[in-house]
Scaffold this motif. Structure first.
Motif, PDB file in Angstrom:
ATOM      1  N   LYS A   9     -14.514 -45.556  -5.445  1.00 21.78           N
ATOM      2  CA  LYS A   9     -15.224 -44.663  -4.282  1.00 21.78           C
ATOM      3  C   LYS A   9     -14.924 -45.411  -2.880  1.00 21.78           C
ATOM      4  CE  LYS A   9     -19.593 -42.779  -2.369  1.00 21.78           C
ATOM      5  NZ  LYS A   9     -20.967 -42.744  -2.456  1.00 21.78           N
ATOM      6  N   THR A  13     -12.725 -43.712  -0.107  1.00 20.19           N
ATOM      7  CA  THR A  13     -13.315 -43.666   1.362  1.00 20.19           C
ATOM      8  C   THR A  13     -12.943 -44.311   2.364  1.00 20.19           C
ATOM      9  OG1 THR A  13     -15.407 -44.819   0.936  1.00 20.19           O
ATOM     10  CG2 THR A  13     -15.380 -42.516   0.196  1.00 20.19           C
ATOM     11  N   MET A  17     -10.852 -40.578   3.229  1.00 20.09           N
ATOM     12  CA  MET A  17     -10.947 -39.181   2.457  1.00 20.09           C
ATOM     13  C   MET A  17     -12.332 -39.205   1.647  1.00 20.09           C
ATOM     14  SD  MET A  17      -7.421 -40.132   0.149  1.00 20.09           S
ATOM     15  CE  MET A  17      -7.121 -38.449  -0.343  1.00 20.09           C
ATOM     16  N   LYS A  18     -12.815 -37.853   1.474  1.00 19.09           N
ATOM     17  CA  LYS A  18     -13.973 -37.514   1.102  1.00 19.09           C
ATOM     18  C   LYS A  18     -13.819 -37.909  -0.424  1.00 19.09           C
ATOM     19  CE  LYS A  18     -17.031 -33.583   0.433  1.00 19.09           C
ATOM     20  NZ  LYS A  18     -17.003 -32.251   0.090  1.00 19.09           N
ATOM     21  N   THR A  20     -14.847 -37.254  -3.934  1.00 23.95           N
ATOM     22  CA  THR A  20     -14.997 -36.082  -4.816  1.00 23.95           C
ATOM     23  C   THR A  20     -14.853 -36.288  -6.601  1.00 23.95           C
ATOM     24  OG1 THR A  20     -12.945 -35.153  -5.277  1.00 23.95           O
ATOM     25  CG2 THR A  20     -14.336 -34.487  -3.224  1.00 23.95           C
ATOM     26  N   ARG A  23     -11.058 -36.470  -7.323  1.00 27.06           N
ATOM     27  CA  ARG A  23     -10.350 -37.490  -6.688  1.00 27.06           C
ATOM     28  C   ARG A  23     -10.804 -38.750  -7.799  1.00 27.06           C
ATOM     29  NH1 ARG A  23     -10.804 -36.256  -0.333  1.00 27.06           N
ATOM     30  NH2 ARG A  23      -8.970 -34.882  -0.349  1.00 27.06           N
TER      31      ARG A  23
END
Length: 139
Positions: A9, A13, A17-18, A20, A23
């Motif tokens: 994560k 991030t 980037m988000k 998800t 991802r």
């Protein structure tokens, strides 16, 4: 290169980037692989447990990771685009018989190559990175 969810994560991030599920699954697949997979290999690896992730999503996600600088891509001897989550300088060992690719890290070799190109400039070309592919066969 196993990574837990929190590290994955943070990796995603930190590049804006988000985070998800798609991802996470795709990046984890790359980190768990030892063979620098193609997009199709990633898709085949994740599709059984994640049937809702389309092949198009895998391709777009891999490209967005490359653009964000958290993934490298390169073309192998067969012309296939392969992906590598290791971003620090390293070379690759390529097995001519199996097309298996694995990382090879040797700081002395990397320093030797960098020093060579510092001392031997190529006219009309700026060297940004030096990566070596060592071809042979696995014993």
């Amino acid at each position: 290169m196993k990574m837990n969810v929190e590290k994955l994560k943070e990796k995603i991030t930190s590049k804006g980037m988000k985070f998800t599920h798609q991802r996470l699954v795709i990046y984890r697949s790359l980190c768990d692989s030892q063979d620098h997979p193609t997009a199709d290999m990633v898709y085949n690896q994740i599709t059984e447990e994640n049937p809702s992730i389309s092949k198009g999503t895998v391709y777009k996600t891999l490209e967005s990771f490359v653009n964000a600088g958290i993934l490298q891509k390169f073309r192998d001897d067969l012309g296939l685009m392969r992906f590598d989550p290791v971003m620090d300088t390293h070379s690759h060992l390529y097995c001519n018989e199996s097309s298996h690719i694995r990382d090879y890290k040797n700081p002395d070799l990397e320093q030797l190559l960098n020093n060579f190109f510092k001392e031997n400039q190529i006219e009309g070309f700026e060297v940004e990175e030096v990566s070596l592919v060592i071809k042979g066969k696995t014993k």
